[in-house]
Scaffold this motif. Sequence first.
Motif, mmCIF file in Angstrom:
data_model
loop_
_atom_site.group_PDB
_atom_site.id
_atom_site.type_symbol
_atom_site.label_atom_id
_atom_site.label_comp_id
_atom_site.label_asym_id
_atom_site.label_seq_id
_atom_site.Cartn_x
_atom_site.Cartn_y
_atom_site.Cartn_z
ATOM 1 N N ARG A 1 6.337 0.405 -10.536
ATOM 2 C CA ARG A 1 5.223 0.017 -11.412
ATOM 3 C C ARG A 1 4.046 -0.514 -10.583
ATOM 4 N N LEU A 2 4.326 -1.287 -9.559
ATOM 5 C CA LEU A 2 3.246 -1.801 -8.716
ATOM 6 C C LEU A 2 2.501 -0.672 -7.997
ATOM 7 N N VAL A 3 3.248 0.301 -7.517
ATOM 8 C CA VAL A 3 2.611 1.447 -6.850
ATOM 9 C C VAL A 3 1.782 2.242 -7.858
ATOM 10 N N LEU A 4 2.322 2.455 -9.038
ATOM 11 C CA LEU A 4 1.566 3.181 -10.065
ATOM 12 C C LEU A 4 0.316 2.408 -10.477
ATOM 13 N N ALA B 1 -7.096 3.149 -7.373
ATOM 14 C CA ALA B 1 -7.328 3.547 -5.978
ATOM 15 C C ALA B 1 -8.467 4.541 -5.838
ATOM 16 N N ASP B 2 -9.193 4.419 -4.720
ATOM 17 C CA ASP B 2 -10.174 5.451 -4.380
ATOM 18 C C ASP B 2 -9.411 6.649 -3.820
ATOM 19 N N ALA B 3 -10.109 7.722 -3.537
ATOM 20 C CA ALA B 3 -9.458 8.971 -3.117
ATOM 21 C C ALA B 3 -8.629 8.805 -1.850
ATOM 22 N N ASP B 4 -9.166 8.108 -0.844
ATOM 23 C CA ASP B 4 -8.440 7.936 0.419
ATOM 24 C C ASP B 4 -7.182 7.099 0.218
ATOM 25 N N THR B 5 -7.310 6.016 -0.510
ATOM 26 C CA THR B 5 -6.156 5.160 -0.768
ATOM 27 C C THR B 5 -5.126 5.894 -1.610
ATOM 28 N N CYS B 6 -5.599 6.666 -2.560
ATOM 29 C CA CYS B 6 -4.694 7.466 -3.393
ATOM 30 C C CYS B 6 -3.874 8.420 -2.532
ATOM 31 N N ASP B 7 -4.504 9.035 -1.551
ATOM 32 C CA ASP B 7 -3.782 9.935 -0.642
ATOM 33 C C ASP B 7 -2.649 9.199 0.067
ATOM 34 N N HIS B 8 -2.925 8.002 0.530
ATOM 35 C CA HIS B 8 -1.895 7.233 1.241
ATOM 36 C C HIS B 8 -0.788 6.766 0.303
ATOM 37 N N LEU B 9 -1.143 6.401 -0.910
ATOM 38 C CA LEU B 9 -0.119 6.025 -1.883
ATOM 39 C C LEU B 9 0.762 7.229 -2.217
ATOM 40 N N CYS B 10 0.143 8.392 -2.370
ATOM 41 C CA CYS B 10 0.917 9.604 -2.655
ATOM 42 C C CYS B 10 1.809 9.994 -1.476
ATOM 43 N N THR C 1 3.075 -0.818 2.564
ATOM 44 C CA THR C 1 3.455 -1.690 1.456
ATOM 45 C C THR C 1 4.024 -0.872 0.304
ATOM 46 N N ALA C 2 3.366 0.236 -0.007
ATOM 47 C CA ALA C 2 3.861 1.106 -1.072
ATOM 48 C C ALA C 2 5.250 1.638 -0.733
ATOM 49 N N GLN C 3 5.471 2.033 0.516
ATOM 50 C CA GLN C 3 6.788 2.519 0.911
ATOM 51 C C GLN C 3 7.849 1.439 0.732
ATOM 52 N N ALA C 4 7.533 0.221 1.127
ATOM 53 C CA ALA C 4 8.489 -0.879 0.973
ATOM 54 C C ALA C 4 8.801 -1.126 -0.501
ATOM 55 N N LEU C 5 7.795 -1.065 -1.350
ATOM 56 C CA LEU C 5 8.029 -1.254 -2.779
ATOM 57 C C LEU C 5 8.882 -0.122 -3.350
ATOM 58 N N LEU C 6 8.604 1.098 -2.939
ATOM 59 C CA LEU C 6 9.358 2.244 -3.435
ATOM 60 C C LEU C 6 10.795 2.246 -2.930
ATOM 61 N N GLU C 7 11.010 1.761 -1.724
ATOM 62 C CA GLU C 7 12.367 1.717 -1.161
ATOM 63 C C GLU C 7 13.280 0.749 -1.913
ATOM 64 N N LEU D 1 13.359 6.311 -13.103
ATOM 65 C CA LEU D 1 12.399 5.205 -13.084
ATOM 66 C C LEU D 1 11.143 5.565 -13.877
ATOM 67 N N CYS D 2 10.675 6.792 -13.725
ATOM 68 C CA CYS D 2 9.496 7.231 -14.474
ATOM 69 C C CYS D 2 9.779 7.237 -15.973
ATOM 70 N N SER D 3 10.978 7.616 -16.358
ATOM 71 C CA SER D 3 11.355 7.584 -17.774
ATOM 72 C C SER D 3 11.303 6.169 -18.317
ATOM 73 N N ALA D 4 11.768 5.226 -17.515
ATOM 74 C CA ALA D 4 11.730 3.827 -17.940
ATOM 75 C C ALA D 4 10.298 3.347 -18.124
ATOM 76 N N LEU D 5 9.382 3.863 -17.313
ATOM 77 C CA LEU D 5 7.983 3.445 -17.403
ATOM 78 C C LEU D 5 7.195 4.242 -18.442
ATOM 79 N N ALA D 6 7.822 5.230 -19.038
ATOM 80 C CA ALA D 6 7.149 6.035 -20.066
ATOM 81 C C ALA D 6 6.816 5.214 -21.303
ATOM 82 N N SER D 7 7.461 4.075 -21.459
ATOM 83 C CA SER D 7 7.188 3.214 -22.610
ATOM 84 C C SER D 7 6.540 1.891 -22.181
#
Length: 91
Positions: A26-29, A35-44, A12-18, A64-70
Amino acid sequence: MDGQDTAVTQETAQALLERWDVRGLRLVLAALTVADADTCDHLCMAVDDVCLRSEEDLERLAGLCSALASDADAAIREEAGHLRRRARGHR
């Protein structure tokens, strides 16, 4: 997020990032903030698989990260900053 099946989370995260847009990232962030540690690993891993493949991808991600900085949500701003620094390390 499905705590029992992190493959669903990663896909799901890959589809959102694509989508390569602020909303998808923003949804992935947002997921990373809770996220717990295991889920965080998969998101990363999803971020790595989609966003860190080429110099062009790194530039798009930085934009994209710059846009989310605010972003109104401090947790999103913080995650966007972490991701931007992580992406810089891949250059």
